[in-house]
Design a protein around this motif. Structure first.
Motif, PDB file in Angstrom:
ATOM      1  N   ARG A  13       1.431   2.719  -3.528  1.00  0.00           N
ATOM      2  CA  ARG A  13       0.044   2.932  -4.180  1.00  0.00           C
ATOM      3  C   ARG A  13       0.404   4.192  -5.260  1.00  0.00           C
ATOM      4  NH1 ARG A  13      -4.764   3.067  -0.492  1.00  0.00           N
ATOM      5  NH2 ARG A  13      -6.198   3.330  -2.384  1.00  0.00           N
ATOM      6  N   TRP A  14       0.955   5.243  -4.848  1.00  0.00           N
ATOM      7  CA  TRP A  14       0.840   6.631  -5.428  1.00  0.00           C
ATOM      8  C   TRP A  14       2.392   6.666  -6.141  1.00  0.00           C
ATOM      9  CZ3 TRP A  14      -3.664   7.605  -6.329  1.00  0.00           C
ATOM     10  CH2 TRP A  14      -4.650   7.324  -5.471  1.00  0.00           C
ATOM     11  N   ARG A  59      -7.148  -3.110  -2.211  1.00  0.00           N
ATOM     12  CA  ARG A  59      -6.352  -2.028  -1.278  1.00  0.00           C
ATOM     13  C   ARG A  59      -6.692  -0.759  -1.955  1.00  0.00           C
ATOM     14  NH1 ARG A  59      -6.320  -1.804   2.757  1.00  0.00           N
ATOM     15  NH2 ARG A  59      -4.760  -0.322   2.702  1.00  0.00           N
ATOM     16  N   ARG A  70       0.717  -4.502 -11.314  1.00  0.00           N
ATOM     17  CA  ARG A  70       0.105  -3.158 -11.984  1.00  0.00           C
ATOM     18  C   ARG A  70       0.215  -3.815 -13.496  1.00  0.00           C
ATOM     19  NH1 ARG A  70       2.447   2.562 -10.208  1.00  0.00           N
ATOM     20  NH2 ARG A  70       1.892   2.171  -7.853  1.00  0.00           N
ATOM     21  N   GLU A 102      -7.042   2.406  -5.208  1.00  0.00           N
ATOM     22  CA  GLU A 102      -6.535   2.920  -6.316  1.00  0.00           C
ATOM     23  C   GLU A 102      -5.134   2.775  -6.415  1.00  0.00           C
ATOM     24  OE1 GLU A 102      -7.712   7.050  -6.706  1.00  0.00           O
ATOM     25  OE2 GLU A 102      -9.791   6.665  -6.187  1.00  0.00           O
ATOM     26  N   ARG A 103      -4.403   2.917  -7.617  1.00  0.00           N
ATOM     27  CA  ARG A 103      -3.122   3.060  -7.797  1.00  0.00           C
ATOM     28  C   ARG A 103      -2.977   4.300  -8.724  1.00  0.00           C
ATOM     29  NH1 ARG A 103      -3.466  -0.495  -4.440  1.00  0.00           N
ATOM     30  NH2 ARG A 103      -1.809  -1.972  -4.108  1.00  0.00           N
ATOM     31  N   GLU A 130       4.820  -4.834  -7.058  1.00  0.00           N
ATOM     32  CA  GLU A 130       4.035  -3.958  -7.084  1.00  0.00           C
ATOM     33  C   GLU A 130       3.900  -3.533  -8.662  1.00  0.00           C
ATOM     34  OE1 GLU A 130       1.075  -0.832  -6.840  1.00  0.00           O
ATOM     35  OE2 GLU A 130       1.450  -2.034  -5.164  1.00  0.00           O
ATOM     36  N   ASP A 144       0.810  -1.256  -0.201  1.00  0.00           N
ATOM     37  CA  ASP A 144      -0.081   0.164  -0.071  1.00  0.00           C
ATOM     38  C   ASP A 144       0.938   1.145   0.111  1.00  0.00           C
ATOM     39  OD1 ASP A 144      -2.577   0.876  -0.250  1.00  0.00           O
ATOM     40  OD2 ASP A 144      -2.629   1.427   2.092  1.00  0.00           O
ATOM     41  N   TRP A 149      -4.685  -7.490  -3.363  1.00  0.00           N
ATOM     42  CA  TRP A 149      -4.094  -6.044  -3.938  1.00  0.00           C
ATOM     43  C   TRP A 149      -5.269  -5.020  -4.387  1.00  0.00           C
ATOM     44  CZ3 TRP A 149      -3.217  -4.245  -8.937  1.00  0.00           C
ATOM     45  CH2 TRP A 149      -2.217  -3.404  -9.058  1.00  0.00           C
TER      46      TRP A 149
END
Length: 110
Positions: free
Chosen positions: A19-20, A101, A73, A103-104, A69, A16, A98
């Motif tokens: 994520r950004w 959890r 994605r 937005e990405r 990650e 997490d 995943w």
């Protein structure tokens, strides 16, 4: 809930923090700092099964989470091979946890 689910949920929570981070930044980090990106003269490690192989291949790699990650994605459930010290079967099982959890940065809400 089974022990495997708890293990996978824990990994999803750990990821997490990434994520950004933009996908192109993750790709740059993995390709420049990933242990598997530099060929080993010793060759691939000997292992009893795929899970052990993934742990041996990625052992000590400083960017395991970033690698995992990135693969979740970009490949999602179509993942193949070893990424982030996990087998493709383990990553497929992780994928729904995943996704929950949130937005990405590059994928939006799921």
């Amino acid at each position: 809930m089974e022990a495997d689910d708890l293990w996978l949920i824990g990994i999803a929570w750990r990821l997490d923090r990434l994520r950004w981070v933009p996908t192109d930044v993750l790709r740059d980090v993995v390709t420049s700092d990933g242990a598997c990106m530099t060929p080993s003269e010793a060759g691939p490690p000997d292992a009893r099964d795929d899970r052990e192989f993934a742990k041996l291949l990625c052992g000590g790699c400083p960017v395991q989470d970033e690698c995992l990650e990135l693969e979740l994605r970009t490949a999602g459930v179509d993942t193949v091979g070893v990424w982030g010290a996990m087998t493709d079967d383990d990553r497929r099982a992780l994928h729904p946890h995943w996704l929950r959890r949130g937005e990405r940065t590059d994928r939006g809400a799921r």
